[in-house]
Design a protein around this motif. Structure first.
Motif, mmCIF file in Angstrom:
data_model
loop_
_atom_site.group_PDB
_atom_site.id
_atom_site.type_symbol
_atom_site.label_atom_id
_atom_site.label_comp_id
_atom_site.label_asym_id
_atom_site.label_seq_id
_atom_site.Cartn_x
_atom_site.Cartn_y
_atom_site.Cartn_z
ATOM 1 N N LEU A 168 75.127 6.270 49.448
ATOM 2 C CA LEU A 168 75.444 5.291 50.494
ATOM 3 C C LEU A 168 74.326 4.248 50.536
ATOM 4 C CD1 LEU A 168 76.456 7.896 53.232
ATOM 5 C CD2 LEU A 168 78.002 6.623 51.730
ATOM 6 N N PRO A 169 74.322 3.305 49.599
ATOM 7 C CA PRO A 169 73.192 2.375 49.491
ATOM 8 C C PRO A 169 73.015 1.474 50.698
ATOM 9 C CG PRO A 169 74.988 1.692 48.059
ATOM 10 C CD PRO A 169 75.337 3.045 48.562
ATOM 11 N N ASP A 170 74.115 1.088 51.368
ATOM 12 C CA ASP A 170 73.961 0.203 52.519
ATOM 13 C C ASP A 170 73.261 0.920 53.680
ATOM 14 O OD1 ASP A 170 76.155 1.848 52.709
ATOM 15 O OD2 ASP A 170 77.540 0.313 53.440
ATOM 16 N N LEU A 171 73.572 2.191 53.886
ATOM 17 C CA LEU A 171 72.878 2.956 54.923
ATOM 18 C C LEU A 171 71.444 3.278 54.501
ATOM 19 C CD1 LEU A 171 75.624 5.440 56.168
ATOM 20 C CD2 LEU A 171 75.143 3.093 56.872
ATOM 21 N N HIS A 172 71.257 3.614 53.235
ATOM 22 C CA HIS A 172 69.911 3.858 52.710
ATOM 23 C C HIS A 172 69.015 2.650 52.964
ATOM 24 C CE1 HIS A 172 66.720 4.940 49.902
ATOM 25 N NE2 HIS A 172 66.895 3.783 49.300
ATOM 26 N N GLN A 173 69.547 1.494 52.698
ATOM 27 C CA GLN A 173 68.781 0.256 52.868
ATOM 28 C C GLN A 173 68.371 0.053 54.315
ATOM 29 O OE1 GLN A 173 70.197 -3.569 50.958
ATOM 30 N NE2 GLN A 173 70.789 -3.957 53.076
ATOM 31 N N ARG A 174 69.297 0.256 55.246
ATOM 32 C CA ARG A 174 68.987 0.033 56.661
ATOM 33 C C ARG A 174 67.927 1.002 57.178
ATOM 34 N NH1 ARG A 174 73.700 -2.148 55.742
ATOM 35 N NH2 ARG A 174 74.401 -3.895 57.055
ATOM 36 N N TRP A 175 68.072 2.275 56.830
ATOM 37 C CA TRP A 175 67.120 3.256 57.340
ATOM 38 C C TRP A 175 65.733 3.056 56.746
ATOM 39 C CZ3 TRP A 175 67.715 5.582 61.633
ATOM 40 C CH2 TRP A 175 68.975 5.983 62.084
ATOM 41 N N LEU A 176 65.669 2.722 55.448
ATOM 42 C CA LEU A 176 64.343 2.531 54.848
ATOM 43 C C LEU A 176 63.661 1.266 55.363
ATOM 44 C CD1 LEU A 176 62.724 4.282 52.829
ATOM 45 C CD2 LEU A 176 65.103 4.942 53.135
ATOM 46 N N LEU A 177 64.428 0.234 55.649
ATOM 47 C CA LEU A 177 63.837 -0.965 56.248
ATOM 48 C C LEU A 177 63.297 -0.659 57.639
ATOM 49 C CD1 LEU A 177 66.366 -3.707 55.102
ATOM 50 C CD2 LEU A 177 63.957 -3.557 54.468
ATOM 51 N N LEU A 178 64.035 0.147 58.413
ATOM 52 C CA LEU A 178 63.538 0.527 59.734
ATOM 53 C C LEU A 178 62.281 1.381 59.598
ATOM 54 C CD1 LEU A 178 63.930 0.511 62.793
ATOM 55 C CD2 LEU A 178 65.345 2.554 62.553
ATOM 56 N N CYS A 179 62.278 2.300 58.632
ATOM 57 C CA CYS A 179 61.094 3.125 58.380
ATOM 58 C C CYS A 179 59.880 2.253 58.085
ATOM 59 C CB CYS A 179 61.366 4.080 57.213
ATOM 60 S SG CYS A 179 59.910 5.018 56.654
ATOM 61 N N TYR A 180 60.055 1.283 57.210
ATOM 62 C CA TYR A 180 58.912 0.441 56.868
ATOM 63 C C TYR A 180 58.520 -0.463 58.034
ATOM 64 C CZ TYR A 180 55.555 -1.454 53.626
ATOM 65 O OH TYR A 180 54.380 -1.778 53.000
ATOM 66 N N GLY A 181 59.507 -0.822 58.855
ATOM 67 C CA GLY A 181 59.179 -1.572 60.063
ATOM 68 C C GLY A 181 58.236 -0.780 60.962
ATOM 69 N N PHE A 182 58.530 0.496 61.155
ATOM 70 C CA PHE A 182 57.633 1.321 61.966
ATOM 71 C C PHE A 182 56.248 1.409 61.328
ATOM 72 C CE2 PHE A 182 61.584 3.606 63.664
ATOM 73 C CZ PHE A 182 61.551 2.907 64.869
ATOM 74 N N LEU A 183 56.178 1.510 60.005
ATOM 75 C CA LEU A 183 54.876 1.545 59.338
ATOM 76 C C LEU A 183 54.104 0.240 59.535
ATOM 77 C CD1 LEU A 183 55.857 3.258 55.949
ATOM 78 C CD2 LEU A 183 54.570 4.290 57.836
#
Length: 400
Positions: A168-183
């Motif tokens: 599910l690349p579209d969901l993968h993309q959203r969650w990883l962007l949020l993860c990096y946002g928190f970082l």
């Protein structure tokens, strides 16, 4: 998902360059930040820069305030900071390899990135577990915000990894962007250490941190949303019909948010000058974020981009609910952790926007998964009007 063109792509490239520059600049700062605590006099890039951008006295105060809390968990904190610097380098590699379709590089770097996040956050978790909130660096409110960021980082990474495994690349993309946002809260906080003392001369580091956490969660989650929407240019998602944000939901969210904002405003104003300062640090970024998302949702609707409008609307609804969530959290923190009203207020506002953004990404993910389930059921249906070949094509399109 095609590559954006024109002005939007220009803004996207400028933003990517800016984020990459911040990450590259912060990496050596993060890796050397805790060296002086282990060996007094050891070189630290961040201290050197902060001493010249603010004052040596401000740096001395920062070191003094952190020496006690950090001393009990120095080894895991050094692991956390060194690996955090590595994450600042891996993040741009992940983004650029994804945009340029370097699949093998993206997967290898992604595996290293995930393992590094888990190890780095384990170090931070040991510090938080060993340190009572009231004894933490910058106090209980800062401890609560750090714990929330840690949970959000680990949770978003985990969901992103699961989405990748499930294809599910579209969901993968959203969650990883949020993860990096928190970082990204780490380098952005250091930037605020260099800027805010000039706006509020005389404030100590604890008060500077209180001002910063009023809006950092909102800013990083907003940046993750902008990046997600810039990379996903689909006008529609196969199987997605209607909206999960009908008018009654939007009205109820806005009324709840308005009530929460009124309550928070009164509570901050009761705090005198310090309260007004914190309220301003919260309201201005909140208003800008609200305006941008609202305009983007309206424009998406006007051009018939149903999926873009839906995602913007879901995030706008979550943003509206953030003040109500924060207001409801304050008495909970007072009773469960024994905090005074001022500390609970700062902590409640500090975690509100970030937690509701996390909830919004969760709802967006469920929205996409539901659309895929609609396609699957249509494919398996005995309805003679259904065309399995078209549904297979639609599923492939939905996967990116």
């Amino acid at each position: 998902m095609g590559r954006p063109t024109g002005t939007r792509w220009g803004w996207g490239r400028a933003s990517a360059v800016a984020v990459t520059a911040v990450c590259l600049a912060y990496a050596p700062i993060a890796m050397t930040e805790l060296w002086p605590y282990a060996r007094p006099g050891a070189p630290a890039v961040g201290e050197w820069l902060l001493g010249r951008s603010v004052s040596p006295e401000f740096v001395a105060e920062a070191v003094r305030d952190r020496t006690g809390p950090y001393g009990r968990s120095l080894a895991p904190l050094i692991v956390h900071s060194v690996l955090g610097g590595l994450l600042m380098l891996l993040g741009p590699v992940q983004l650029l390899s994804a945009v340029r379709r370097r699949v093998r590089l993206h997967r290898i770097a992604g595996t290293v990135f995930a393992a590094t996040v888990y190890a780095s956050m384990a170090g931070a978790a040991l510090y938080l577990v060993r340190t009572p909130p009231a004894e933490a660096f910058s106090g209980a409110a800062f401890w609560i915000v750090l714990a929330t960021i840690l949970a959000g980082t680990v949770g978003s990474l985990t969901f992103g990894v699961l989405a990748a495994v499930r294809g599910l690349p579209d969901l993968h993309q959203r969650w990883l962007l949020l993860c990096y946002g928190f970082l990204m809260t780490a380098p952005l906080l250091r930037l605020e250490w260099g800027v805010l003392p000039s706006l509020y001369p005389g404030l100590d580091l604890r008060d500077i941190n209180r001002v910063a956490i009023m809006h950092l969660g909102a800013l990083v989650s907003f940046g993750a949303l902008l990046a997600s929407r810039a990379l996903d240019r689909r006008a529609a998602v196969p199987g997605l019909t209607g909206t999960w944000c009908p008018l009654p939901v939007r009205v109820a969210a806005r009324l709840a948010g308005a009530a929460g904002l009124v309550w928070l405003t009164v509570a901050f104003l009761d705090g005198g000058t310090a309260g007004r300062r914190l309220l301003l640090a919260y309201l201005v970024p909140y208003a800008v974020t609200y305006a941008v998302i609202a305009v983007r949702a309206a424009r998406a609707g006007a051009r018939g981009a149903d999926w873009a409008r839906e995602e913007w609307s879901l995030h706008l609804t979550a943003l509206c609910l953030a003040p109500a969530f924060s207001a409801a959290t304050v008495p909970v923190l007072e009773r469960t952790l024994g905090l005074d009203r001022a500390t609970a207020l700062v902590a409640g506002v500090g975690i509100g926007c970030g937690m509701l953004a996390y909830a919004a990404v969760t709802v967006v993910s469920l929205r996409i998964l539901y659309a895929r389930e609609v396609l699957r059921r249509r494919r398996e249906s005995a309805d003679p009007a259904a065309d399995p070949a078209k549904d297979e094509d639609a599923l492939e399109e939905a996967r990116g």
